[in-house]
Design a protein around this motif. Structure first.
Motif, PDB file in Angstrom:
ATOM      1  N   TRP A  62       7.295  -0.872  -5.145  1.00 15.29           N
ATOM      2  CA  TRP A  62       7.864  -0.866  -3.794  1.00 15.29           C
ATOM      3  C   TRP A  62       9.372  -0.635  -3.850  1.00 15.29           C
ATOM      4  CZ3 TRP A  62       5.124  -6.083  -2.507  1.00 15.29           C
ATOM      5  CH2 TRP A  62       3.759  -5.857  -2.296  1.00 15.29           C
ATOM      6  N   GLN A  63      10.048  -1.246  -4.847  1.00 15.24           N
ATOM      7  CA  GLN A  63      11.498  -1.057  -4.991  1.00 15.24           C
ATOM      8  C   GLN A  63      11.847   0.403  -5.266  1.00 15.24           C
ATOM      9  OE1 GLN A  63      12.520  -3.836  -8.091  1.00 15.24           O
ATOM     10  NE2 GLN A  63      12.112  -5.620  -6.793  1.00 15.24           N
ATOM     11  N   GLN A  64      10.897   1.142  -5.829  1.00  9.30           N
ATOM     12  CA  GLN A  64      11.099   2.565  -6.100  1.00  9.30           C
ATOM     13  C   GLN A  64      10.636   3.433  -4.922  1.00  9.30           C
ATOM     14  OE1 GLN A  64       9.349   3.675  -9.885  1.00  9.30           O
ATOM     15  NE2 GLN A  64       9.945   1.710 -10.760  1.00  9.30           N
ATOM     16  N   GLY A  65      10.219   2.793  -3.830  1.00 11.79           N
ATOM     17  CA  GLY A  65       9.783   3.520  -2.646  1.00 11.79           C
ATOM     18  C   GLY A  65       8.345   4.018  -2.712  1.00 11.79           C
ATOM     19  N   ALA A 137      -0.885  -0.918  -1.688  1.00 10.43           N
ATOM     20  CA  ALA A 137      -0.458   0.375  -1.147  1.00 10.43           C
ATOM     21  C   ALA A 137      -0.475   0.316   0.381  1.00 10.43           C
ATOM     22  CB  ALA A 137      -1.378   1.482  -1.655  1.00 10.43           C
ATOM     23  N   PRO A 138       0.550  -0.295   0.993  1.00  8.51           N
ATOM     24  CA  PRO A 138       0.536  -0.547   2.434  1.00  8.51           C
ATOM     25  C   PRO A 138       0.607   0.696   3.321  1.00  8.51           C
ATOM     26  CG  PRO A 138       2.656  -1.163   1.513  1.00  8.51           C
ATOM     27  CD  PRO A 138       1.760  -0.828   0.356  1.00  8.51           C
ATOM     28  N   ASN A 139       0.879   1.861   2.758  1.00 13.56           N
ATOM     29  CA  ASN A 139       0.874   3.099   3.546  1.00 13.56           C
ATOM     30  C   ASN A 139      -0.325   3.987   3.220  1.00 13.56           C
ATOM     31  OD1 ASN A 139       3.002   2.810   5.315  1.00 13.56           O
ATOM     32  ND2 ASN A 139       4.499   3.681   3.914  1.00 13.56           N
ATOM     33  N   SER A 140      -1.313   3.429   2.530  1.00 14.55           N
ATOM     34  CA  SER A 140      -2.514   4.208   2.219  1.00 14.55           C
ATOM     35  C   SER A 140      -3.382   4.350   3.463  1.00 14.55           C
ATOM     36  CB  SER A 140      -3.303   3.541   1.095  1.00 14.55           C
ATOM     37  OG  SER A 140      -3.712   2.242   1.469  1.00 14.55           O
TER      38      SER A 140
END
Length: 171
Positions: A62-65, A137-140
């Motif tokens: 997440w820190q890496q986007g 993966a919250p944007n999956s």
């Protein structure tokens, strides 16, 4: 790829002997291990189950986007709670469920009457809203295939159909 068929023993032996078939399985029952089986409790269960992300050091991603943007994940399970606030849209606010099918009764009804599919969806992609923790993966995006009933039971035939469907939908 797999296919479910009903054929005579004679024709089956012909196909095997001529190497048209590599494997044969009976349409046996499959079932969950560790099923929740308490629909009233799976919303609370989902609030803490996403601690898996911390155990797997997912916050580094997440820190890496990296949030699973546009990744299509097929959840072949007991269905999903369609109006669950942490699951019905991505972290970015995009509607999450892009395809759904119930392989048990051949309908679009994928309501989770067991809780296991909803809990699994939370681990994979909870958007972290309304007090829920972020999933891996919250944007999956989700393809929901209901292959297991309220008791967490299904068949090999429905599993194969679900896998084929997921592949056809670019999971």
């Amino acid at each position: 790829s797999g296919v479910a068929v009903t054929i005579s023993k004679r024709f089956l032996l012909y196909l095997i002997n001529n190497h048209f078939i590599t494997d044969v399985w009976n349409n046996s029952e499959i079932s969950l291990t560790g099923s929740i089986a308490h629909p009233s409790s799976f919303v609370e269960y989902n609030r803490s189950v996403c601690n898996v992300s911390k155990q797997l050091d997912i916050p580094i991603l997440w820190q890496q986007g990296i949030f699973g943007n546009d990744t299509r994940v097929a959840i072949l399970d007991t269905g999903i709670s369609l109006n669950h606030p942490a699951l019905n849209e991505t972290l970015s606010g995009i509607p999450r469920i892009i395809a759904k099918w119930n392989f048990i009764d051949n309908s679009s009804n994928v309501v989770d009457d067991n809780g296991h599919g909803t809990a699994l969806a939370g681990i994979i992609g909870s958007n972290g809203k309304y007090g829920y923790q972020l999933g891996v993966a919250p944007n999956s995006l989700f393809l929901i295939g209901k292959i297991l009933d309220s008791a967490g039971k299904g068949t090999i035939e429905d599993l194969i159909a679900g896998i084929d469907w997921a592949i056809e939908n670019n999971a």
